[in-house]
Scaffold this active site. Structure first.
Site, mmCIF file in Angstrom:
data_model
loop_
_atom_site.group_PDB
_atom_site.id
_atom_site.type_symbol
_atom_site.label_atom_id
_atom_site.label_comp_id
_atom_site.label_asym_id
_atom_site.label_seq_id
_atom_site.Cartn_x
_atom_site.Cartn_y
_atom_site.Cartn_z
ATOM 1 N N LYS A 7 30.662 37.211 32.900
ATOM 2 C CA LYS A 7 31.568 37.445 34.027
ATOM 3 C C LYS A 7 30.979 38.547 34.873
ATOM 4 O O LYS A 7 30.206 39.381 34.390
ATOM 5 C CB LYS A 7 32.943 37.885 33.525
ATOM 6 C CG LYS A 7 34.054 37.595 34.501
ATOM 7 C CD LYS A 7 34.446 36.130 34.411
ATOM 8 C CE LYS A 7 35.659 35.789 35.238
ATOM 9 N NZ LYS A 7 36.237 34.520 34.796
ATOM 10 N N LYS A 11 35.892 29.936 25.844
ATOM 11 C CA LYS A 11 36.309 28.809 26.690
ATOM 12 C C LYS A 11 35.269 27.687 26.659
ATOM 13 O O LYS A 11 35.594 26.515 26.469
ATOM 14 C CB LYS A 11 36.499 29.311 28.129
ATOM 15 C CG LYS A 11 37.176 28.339 29.071
ATOM 16 C CD LYS A 11 37.233 28.876 30.498
ATOM 17 C CE LYS A 11 37.993 30.189 30.596
ATOM 18 N NZ LYS A 11 38.193 30.626 32.004
ATOM 19 N N THR A 59 40.127 23.531 38.275
ATOM 20 C CA THR A 59 40.936 24.377 37.383
ATOM 21 C C THR A 59 42.363 23.845 37.325
ATOM 22 O O THR A 59 42.934 23.645 36.242
ATOM 23 C CB THR A 59 40.915 25.839 37.868
ATOM 24 O OG1 THR A 59 39.555 26.250 37.988
ATOM 25 C CG2 THR A 59 41.635 26.762 36.904
ATOM 26 N N LYS A 119 27.638 31.787 31.376
ATOM 27 C CA LYS A 119 28.356 31.138 32.485
ATOM 28 C C LYS A 119 29.665 31.858 32.738
ATOM 29 O O LYS A 119 30.381 32.191 31.806
ATOM 30 C CB LYS A 119 28.658 29.675 32.100
ATOM 31 C CG LYS A 119 29.269 28.863 33.218
ATOM 32 C CD LYS A 119 28.213 28.270 34.109
ATOM 33 C CE LYS A 119 28.793 27.665 35.369
ATOM 34 N NZ LYS A 119 29.120 28.676 36.425
ATOM 35 N N SER A 127 32.155 22.919 36.685
ATOM 36 C CA SER A 127 30.965 23.726 36.990
ATOM 37 C C SER A 127 29.757 23.200 36.197
ATOM 38 O O SER A 127 28.643 23.122 36.706
ATOM 39 C CB SER A 127 31.179 25.199 36.600
ATOM 40 O OG SER A 127 31.815 25.906 37.636
ATOM 41 N N ASN A 166 43.217 29.820 44.374
ATOM 42 C CA ASN A 166 42.653 28.490 44.150
ATOM 43 C C ASN A 166 43.425 27.740 43.065
ATOM 44 O O ASN A 166 43.835 26.594 43.250
ATOM 45 C CB ASN A 166 41.167 28.614 43.780
ATOM 46 C CG ASN A 166 40.569 27.293 43.316
ATOM 47 O OD1 ASN A 166 40.644 26.956 42.137
ATOM 48 N ND2 ASN A 166 40.009 26.518 44.235
HETATM 49 N N1 GLU Z 1 36.046 31.669 37.074
HETATM 50 C C1 GLU Z 1 36.351 30.462 36.374
HETATM 51 C C2 GLU Z 1 36.861 30.770 34.993
HETATM 52 O O1 GLU Z 1 37.381 31.841 34.744
HETATM 53 C C3 GLU Z 1 35.209 29.463 36.410
HETATM 54 C C4 GLU Z 1 33.942 29.923 35.773
HETATM 55 C C5 GLU Z 1 32.779 28.960 35.996
HETATM 56 O O2 GLU Z 1 32.966 27.905 36.560
HETATM 57 O O3 GLU Z 1 31.676 29.318 35.584
HETATM 58 O O4 GLU Z 1 36.830 29.954 34.116
#
Ligand code: GLU
Length: 415
Positions: free
Chosen positions: A105, A93, A189, A69, A348, A220
């Site tokens: 990513k 995370k 976030t 993810k 998410s 955002n």
């Molecule tokens: N891009 C966000 C992060 O760095 C969200 C990632 C997601 O929701 O999968 O955590």
């Protein structure tokens, strides 16, 4: 900045936690490297008829706790090492907040600010097709990140669905509500940053009412954090975007700054404030600093001059390990990225669960569930840091890495 390598930094942070956990060298070798690194070069037709070949990446760091993810970013600065670092941070995370995902990513080297909407759509659809060999609702689920948004997610979802012959909403998160997005995802976030900052302030016996907040980055995370912290009673004294910074010790009106950015493309020219550099936003007099832009901005060169009592990392990787040492010595409370900004991936996860079940929750339920997860994770990390007399980053990494290594251990090595 020239020698800054985010992946080296992520590995350095990993080793610090692995040392403290006395992790075996065999386990370190597994966790240090990403599981998969996909590089794609693909042609995109521009509006002027020319064809530009673009480079993109999708990296899956670890999938022992669940599907991979993580977001997709569009930026001229994207590198494979940056994406590898961000994928590793996603693994930690998801583990630190206890949601059943591994880390991934993606990124495309491009300059979205100088591309039209139709060029961005063609780029997105072709990139999605190129990485469709590894993404999927049960294998790897992208989401928005720097310079991508719900529209980009809608194009990704549509492209993947066209190839499948039916709608697959759970292949990406951060979608518009009309196609299976979740209530609260857009603000998630920033909401998580607020929840963890509240918890940190409680621990320090500090009130958020009237607290001065400085925010680097107005995307955002940064722009919505400005709004939420303002509603909380804080004074937003400084903001910035890629064009420059803005300071007003009396406090800025985030709504007016946002409208100015929409009209003129930047916050930096907002009239009711003093123009400052992007770097100065980090060191202005404030109680709470929210780095919400990019990696490696708080270093050994400026950590000493940061005045904030709490640093809540909305960005991924804003602080180098050398700066962490200085901030800890100076008694600054850093809420590390993998905790502070985990609200995004947590909602998410809610979106993905709702899509898979085709049952949707209301905003109140989302916020309540998010708060429970963020508070629990904050307390676990703070307790870990107290126990080991270390900063919260080391505490968070220790918790996360021990969870991922336990999952790896118990699954065993195949064959
Ligand atoms: N891009 C966000 C992060 O760095 C969200 C990632 C997601 O929701 O999968 O955590």
């Amino acid at each position: 900045m020239q020698d800054f390598n985010p992946y080296d930094m992520a590995v350095q942070q990993f080793e610090l936690a692995a040392d403290k956990l006395e992790l075996s060298e065999d386990m370190r070798e597994i966790l240090r490297k990403p599981k998969r690194e996909l590089i794609v070069n693909f042609p995109v037709r521009l509006d002027n008829g020319r064809i530009k070949t673009m480079t993109g990446y999708r990296v899956q760091h670890n999938v022992n706790r669940g599907p991979a993810k993580g977001g997709i970013r569009y930026s001229p600065d994207v590198t494979l090492d940056e994406v590898k670092a961000l994928a590793m941070w996603m693994t930690w995370k998801c583990a630190v907040v206890g949601i059943p995902y591994g880390g991934a990513k993606g990124g495309v080297i491009c300059d979205p600010k100088n591309m039209t909407a139709s060029e961005l759509e063609r780029l997105t659809r072709r990139f999605t097709t190129e990485i469709s060999i590894i993404i999927g609702p049960h294998s790897d689920i992208p989401a928005p990140d720097v310079n991508t948004n719900s529209q980009v997610m809608a194009w990704m979802m549509d492209t993947y669905s066209m190839h499948s012959g039916f709608s697959v909403p759970a292949v990406v998160t951060g979608k518009p509500l009309s196609i299976g997005g979740s209530e609260g995802r857009n603000e998630a976030t920033a909401t998580g940053v607020l929840f963890t900052t509240r918890r940190a302030a409680q621990r320090l016996g500090m009130s958020l009412k009237g607290a001065r907040v400085s925010i680097q980055g107005f995307g955002n995370a940064g722009s919505i954090a400005a709004r939420l912290f303002h509603v909380e009673g804080c004074k937003i004294v400084a903001v910035s975007d890629t064009s420059g910074g803005l300071y007003n010790e009396e406090g800025l009106d985030p709504g007016a700054v946002q409208r100015h950015k929409l009209a003129y493309g930047t916050v930096a020219t907002y009239p009711d404030g003093q123009s400052i550099s992007i770097a100065d936003v980090l060191t202005v007099p404030c109680d709470i600093l929210i780095p919400a832009a990019t990696e490696g901005v708080i270093t050994e060169h400026n950590a000493d001059t940061i005045q904030a009592r709490i640093i809540a990392e909305a960005a991924n990787g804003p602080t180098t390990p050398e700066a962490d040492v200085i901030l800890f010595e100076k008694g600054r409370l850093v809420i590390p990225d993998i905790l502070a900004n985990a609200g995004g991936v947590t909602v998410s996860y809610f979106e993905w669960v709702q899509d898979l079940q085709s049952i949707f929750w209301g905003n109140e339920e989302i916020i309540a569930r998010l708060e429970v997860i963020m508070n629990k994770a904050f307390d676990a990390v703070a307790d870990q840091a107290d126990l080991y007399h270390c900063d919260m980053r080391l505490g968070a990494n220790m918790l996360a890495i021990s969870r991922v290594s336990e999952a790896t251990q118990v699954r065993g090595i195949y064959p």
